[in-house]
Design an enzyme around this catalytic site. Sequence first.
Site, PDB file in Angstrom:
ATOM      1  N   CYS A 175       0.825  -1.201   0.000  1.00  0.00           N
ATOM      2  CA  CYS A 175       0.000   0.000   0.000  1.00  0.00           C
ATOM      3  C   CYS A 175       0.868   1.263   0.000  1.00  0.00           C
ATOM      4  O   CYS A 175       1.584   1.529  -0.950  1.00  0.00           O
ATOM      5  CB  CYS A 175      -0.960  -0.045   1.184  1.00  0.00           C
ATOM      6  SG  CYS A 175      -2.355   1.085   1.058  1.00  0.00           S
ATOM      7  N   HIS A 176       0.863   2.051   1.090  1.00  0.00           N
ATOM      8  CA  HIS A 176       1.698   3.245   1.194  1.00  0.00           C
ATOM      9  C   HIS A 176       3.087   2.935   1.738  1.00  0.00           C
ATOM     10  O   HIS A 176       3.935   3.836   1.811  1.00  0.00           O
ATOM     11  CB  HIS A 176       1.029   4.290   2.093  1.00  0.00           C
ATOM     12  CG  HIS A 176      -0.147   4.981   1.461  1.00  0.00           C
ATOM     13  ND1 HIS A 176      -1.385   4.377   1.353  1.00  0.00           N
ATOM     14  CD2 HIS A 176      -0.275   6.210   0.894  1.00  0.00           C
ATOM     15  CE1 HIS A 176      -2.230   5.211   0.759  1.00  0.00           C
ATOM     16  NE2 HIS A 176      -1.578   6.329   0.468  1.00  0.00           N
TER      17      HIS A 176
END
Length: 243
Positions: A175-176
Amino acid sequence: MAGQVHAHAPAVSATASSGTQPSGAARRGGAGKEFTMRAEEGDESIAELADYAEQAEQNLDESIAPLEGKKVAILATNGVERRELQEPRDAVQAAGASTELISLQEGTIDMRDNDLNPGGTEPVERLVGDITPEDFDALLIPGGTVNADKLRADDKAVKFVHDFVESGKPVGVICHGPWTLIDAGVAKGRTLTSYPSLRIDLQNAGATVVDREVVIDGNLISSRGPDDLPAFSSAVVDALAGT
């Protein structure tokens, strides 16, 4: 996988009915020990069977807990996406590894569901400034927008990530999470995936970005987000089992 249903139950042995059924390890080890004893008594014809039985027992144990003895660091702070912390952690623990939650401050960290909703807390086990890559066999960096932004702004966390990637040990980011790779200076020349909003940042840092559920480039394993967690967790376990 669904279990099989038998129409007729097998006969129960005297050992089982007495409530003292031997453990799986004892049942597996019995034949090997018998073969070994007979080989030691000079029965050369059974020596190869003894070796085979012992190897089979070892292979079975490794297939049940392929990560036994491995230690995994999970780097996260406030704002971490709950599932991206917990599900890969549960996967490596189920495969026999131990884990430690590494963070920027003592106490607990606040998790989030879908970046915005409260997701409970997790206790911090060690501080990032107190550890080195030599303490662990793999590193996991979950996502969460606030989590990733805080990690990449912390000099100690950035150095730890840089040194871990350079060590060649498995590093899983989702994800991030790849944001920290940019600030650590280890994204250039690598092939990665991430949450869509990070992809221009990764490209600007010199990475090749693809849209796949899991991407493996050397020791880096990356995924896009929570929907990819089964594939991500499986890839992390496989990579760590191969070390």
